[in-house]
Scaffold this motif. Structure first.
Motif, short mmCIF file in Angstrom:
data_model
loop_
_atom_site.label_atom_id
_atom_site.label_comp_id
_atom_site.label_asym_id
_atom_site.label_seq_id
_atom_site.Cartn_x
_atom_site.Cartn_y
_atom_site.Cartn_z
N ASN A 94 -11.79 -27.01 61.17
CA ASN A 94 -12.20 -27.15 62.58
C ASN A 94 -13.05 -25.98 63.09
O ASN A 94 -12.80 -25.42 64.15
N ILE A 96 -16.83 -24.88 64.43
CA ILE A 96 -17.93 -25.58 65.10
C ILE A 96 -19.17 -25.49 64.20
O ILE A 96 -19.63 -24.40 63.87
N ARG A 99 -22.36 -23.39 64.83
CA ARG A 99 -22.27 -21.94 65.01
C ARG A 99 -21.92 -21.29 63.68
O ARG A 99 -21.11 -21.82 62.92
N LEU A 107 -16.84 -17.14 70.08
CA LEU A 107 -16.50 -18.17 71.08
C LEU A 107 -15.03 -18.01 71.52
O LEU A 107 -14.73 -18.05 72.71
N THR A 110 -14.81 -15.09 73.65
CA THR A 110 -15.36 -15.40 74.97
C THR A 110 -14.30 -16.05 75.84
O THR A 110 -14.09 -15.66 76.99
N PHE A 111 -13.62 -17.05 75.26
CA PHE A 111 -12.53 -17.69 76.02
C PHE A 111 -11.43 -16.68 76.33
O PHE A 111 -10.79 -16.76 77.37
N ARG A 116 -18.80 -9.10 76.59
CA ARG A 116 -19.79 -9.55 75.62
C ARG A 116 -20.17 -8.46 74.63
O ARG A 116 -20.33 -8.71 73.44
N SER B 4 -22.39 -15.79 83.16
CA SER B 4 -23.46 -15.53 82.18
C SER B 4 -23.08 -16.10 80.82
O SER B 4 -23.94 -16.60 80.09
N ASP B 5 -21.75 -16.05 80.48
CA ASP B 5 -21.30 -16.68 79.25
C ASP B 5 -21.58 -18.17 79.29
O ASP B 5 -22.03 -18.77 78.32
N ILE B 8 -25.30 -18.89 78.82
CA ILE B 8 -25.72 -18.72 77.43
C ILE B 8 -25.23 -19.90 76.59
O ILE B 8 -25.98 -20.49 75.81
N LEU B 9 -23.96 -20.27 76.83
CA LEU B 9 -23.38 -21.38 76.09
C LEU B 9 -24.12 -22.69 76.39
O LEU B 9 -24.46 -23.46 75.49
N ARG B 16 -29.70 -27.10 71.17
CA ARG B 16 -29.33 -27.72 69.91
C ARG B 16 -29.92 -29.12 69.78
O ARG B 16 -30.33 -29.54 68.71
N ARG B 369 -15.10 -33.57 69.06
CA ARG B 369 -14.32 -32.70 68.18
C ARG B 369 -14.49 -31.23 68.60
O ARG B 369 -13.53 -30.48 68.64
N GLU B 370 -15.73 -30.91 68.94
CA GLU B 370 -16.02 -29.54 69.38
C GLU B 370 -15.21 -29.19 70.63
O GLU B 370 -14.70 -28.08 70.76
N ILE B 373 -11.78 -28.49 69.60
CA ILE B 373 -11.67 -27.14 69.02
C ILE B 373 -11.63 -26.10 70.14
O ILE B 373 -10.80 -25.19 70.14
N MET B 374 -12.53 -26.27 71.10
CA MET B 374 -12.57 -25.29 72.21
C MET B 374 -11.24 -25.25 72.93
O MET B 374 -10.76 -24.18 73.31
N GLU B 383 -12.65 -24.41 82.30
CA GLU B 383 -13.77 -23.82 81.56
C GLU B 383 -14.64 -24.88 80.89
O GLU B 383 -15.87 -24.80 80.94
N ILE B 384 -14.00 -25.87 80.29
CA ILE B 384 -14.75 -26.95 79.63
C ILE B 384 -15.61 -27.69 80.67
O ILE B 384 -16.78 -27.97 80.46
N ILE B 387 -18.58 -25.63 81.63
CA ILE B 387 -19.62 -25.57 80.60
C ILE B 387 -20.57 -26.77 80.75
O ILE B 387 -21.79 -26.62 80.77
#
Lengths: 226, 474
Positions: A94, A96, A99, A107, A110-111, A116, B4-5, B8-9, B16, B369-370, B373-374, B383-384, B387
């Protein structure tokens, strides 16, 4: 006491049909333990791990982590639990895909609220800890199974958890690599005092390396082996 | 995770899937382009009209007439009522009334509108027919009379100097050089004997004003006798030699309201010239008494004094008419046009918003899936959600920037085409579009708002994804 699982029951519903995955499971473990959960597929091993990890919520029963009941936690609190208290490792890694190794770890940092400027340095440190300092800019697709799992372990360590939940971490790996990964988990357990719960179907290995083995069958604990 | 995170994300995620992001942003670009160019047309109209009012000094000036002539009724053929209006007793506009008006506080200057037809001649060769407009020297301080290409406005009400319009000289076949827009002669112009002259060569030159007056004293009782008369030419011709002291700038299509004559002369000088008391056949129907005027032109010192002065004048039973009265109505009309154009642009933007929703939902399906994972590594629902929300906002910002550039380019091209095809050659080019700051900021804010609204549903959906299922997802 790090973790106390008491009378934990989890059922899934297919329409109106109730499918029990875990039935009244209870056990305890202390800080620094290394325990294995074994059982056939469908016995409820992964479900138990997901519940402890706060990815899922129980139907009934309690999970006390450092005396705090996950049952009482809000969704945000559970996210905090996943962020700082536990680190999860999966059979299929799992990571990503888009990346690279270091970005997968940053990542998580970051969470975790790491500034940074510090993230990359910490991530590289974690990668060298798992022996991957030469692979930091490789994408998951460019890594071998063993290397990918090492990245996943490094990521699980990112926010300094006290508990690592490994869901069949060697399931996709050959025996030599499996031993390396298990060795790495043992090293984390011994050197850093991190508690590990590992789900596996390799009973022999489980017996050899764990302080305690929990066997699950149809969602129930069958026998504790010290 | 700070903003800012998130940025960037979000940028990394959008980058992508370059093609899809590009196409989605393009939708917003077109939406904002359409919206901004359309609204800029509306605001451009308003600005041009407002500027024209200012250039013609209409916010601080107005005209009073003895009678209220309802042009609308007249144009509808309602002659009967029109006749009644003519019969109605009113205060005649006499010199004593003028004195009274001049005495009202706030009145800068007031003078009778004098306009009479004549022929102009320079060097015995260049000539044209035009109306002569008499104006006091004081008016040289104000728009549009102070907008000179060369020379200066006459300084004295009884001087022998005149100010002539660029357009009048052109009609006389004298094409005056102009720094603002180059002047060129076509073959036909040359054949007609036209030539290009430097403005300075005309200053100080003498010009003949050939005016007509009736042979008999007074005026015909019935205007028809004038037209039907077989007694030959009923007019005397008088030649008056004056000197050109200034040339007025060319006016663009929006700014020639105040010029009623082709040549401007001082009031007292005009008084001495024998002339017909009218400039159009309509005035023959007017039962004007001797010693009265058709209208007065009044300029107040400040815009704020307009209402007070007008009220004072209206109390004398004189009709005051200001073009600025119509500005409110024009503006109301323009708001309707603006909203209509804005609505069309908004439709384009809403379609773009649907594109954003589509893209985001697709992206969530791909990244299920990502997202799992997050969540597994500690990402909270908030947060999700943020984003994906920031991703949508990003599309809005980029779309707004390039959309405004597109809108601006489109209006530049449209303006060029309109100026080249629709505006006659001797007119100055106009800018029909206007991008005020509020439009730039408003369009950007609107774009971001619409994009965020479009991102709301996908973001909530992403946040609600069950991580256990998502991690099993392929």
């Amino acid at each position: 006491m790090l973790l106390k699982v008491y009378n934990l029951t989890k059922s899934y519903f297919k329409g109106k049909l109730e499918i029990p995955a875990l039935r009244e499971v209870s056990f305890e473990l202390s800080e620094g333990d290394f325990i294995s959960i074994v059982g056939k597929s469908g016995s409820g091993k992964s479900t138990l791990l997901n519940l402890i990890g706060g990815l899922d919520t129980a139907t009934s029963g309690h999970i006390y982590f450092r005396n705090k009941d996950l049952w009482d936690m809000s969704r945000t609190d559970l996210a905090q639990h996943r962020k700082y208290s536990v680190g999860m490792i999966f059979q299929s890694f799992n990571l990503i895909a888009s990346r690279n190794a270091v970005e997968n770890i940053t990542l998580a940092l970051t969470f975790g609220g790491v500034p940074r400027k510090d993230r990359k340095q910490i991530a590289i440190g974690l990668l060298s800890q798992v022996g991957l300092e030469h692979r930091i800019y490789h994408k998951p697709s460019e890594l071998s199974g063993g290397e990918a799992q090492r990245v996943a372990i490094a990521r699980a360590m990112a926010n300094n958890p006290s508990l690592i939940l490994a869901d069949e971490p060697t399931g996709n790996l050959d025996s030599i690599t499996s031993n390396e990964i298990i060795g790495l988990l043992q090293q984390l357990n011994k050197e850093h005092g991190i508690t590990v719960i590992m789900v596996t179907h390799d009973q022999e290995n489980a017996k050899r390396i764990s302080k305690k083995v929990i066997r699950l069958h149809d969602g129930r604990i069958v026998k504790d082996m010290e | 995770m700070n903003i800012s995170d998130m940025l960037i994300l979000a940028f990394a995620n959008l980058f992508r899937t370059k093609l899809r992001t590009f196409l989605t942003v393009l939708g917003v670009v077109i939406g904002i382009g359409a919206l901004s160019s359309m609204v800029s047309f509306g605001t451009g109209m308003e600005k041009n009209i407002s500027d024209a009012f200012k250039k013609n000094d209409l916010f601080t000036s107005f005209t009073v007439t003895a009678k209220e002539i309802d042009l609308e009724q007249l144009s509808e053929g309602n002659i009967e009522d029109f006749g009644k209006i003519l019969e109605k007793p009113t205060t005649p506009l006499t010199d004593s009334i003028l004195k009274k008006i001049q005495g009202i506080p706030g009145v800068e200057t007031a003078f009778p509108d004098i306009l009479f037809p004549s022929k102009l001649k320079i060097d015995e060769y260049y000539e044209t027919n035009t109306n002569v407009q008499a104006v006091p020297a004081k008016m040289g301080n104000y728009q549009p009379f102070n907008d000179l290409l060369a020379g200066e406005f006459f300084k004295d009400d009884s001087s022998n100097s005149v100010v002539i319009r660029w357009e009048t000289l052109k009609r006389m076949n004298l094409f005056v050089q102009d720094e603002e827009k180059s002047v060129s002669l076509t073959r036909e112009d040359s054949l007609r004997g036209a030539k290009i002259v430097h403005p300075d060569t005309l200053i100080g030159k003498s010009i003949q004003i050939i005016s007509k007056s009736f042979k008999r004293s007074g005026r015909p009782v019935n205007p028809l006798t004038l037209v039907m008369s077989s007694a030959g030419d009923p007019f005397n011709e008088t030649v008056t030699e004056l000197t050109i002291c200034g040339i007025l700038k060319r006016s663009d299509p929006f700014t020639n309201i105040r010029f009623r004559g082709g040549i401007i002369i001082p009031t007292k000088t005009a008084g001495a010239i024998p002339k017909l008391g009218f400039s159009s056949i309509w005035e023959l129907f007017d039962k004007k008494q001797k010693g009265t005027y058709n209208s007065f032109y009044i300029r107040v010192n400040k815009m704020e004094n307009m209402n007070f002065v007008r009220k004072e004048i209206e109390e004398m039973e004189i009709h005051a008419y200001s073009v600025s009265d119509q500005l409110k109505e024009i503006k109301r009309g323009l708001i309707i046009i603006d909203s209509l154009l804005g609505a069309i642009g908004t439709v384009a933007l809403i379609i773009a918003a649907l594109g954003i929703i589509n893209t985001m939902v697709m992206s969530i399906l791909e990244r299920t899936r990502e997202i799992g994972i997050m969540k597994a590594i500690g990402g909270s629902e908030k947060e999700i959600k943020l984003i994906f929300f920031v991703e949508a906002g990003f599309i809005g910002v980029i779309g707004a920037i390039f959309g405004l550039i597109l809108g601006w380019l489109v209006t530049r091209i449209a303006n060029r085409i309109i100026n080249a095809k629709l505006i006659p050659q001797d007119e100055l080019p106009v800018d029909l579009f206007y991008f005020p700051l509020w439009l730039l900021l408003g369009a950007t804010a609107f774009s971001i708002l619409i994009s965020l609204a479009a991102g709301l549903y996908p973001a909530i959906r992403a946040a609600r994804i069950d991580p256990v299922k998502a991690l099993r997802h392929d």
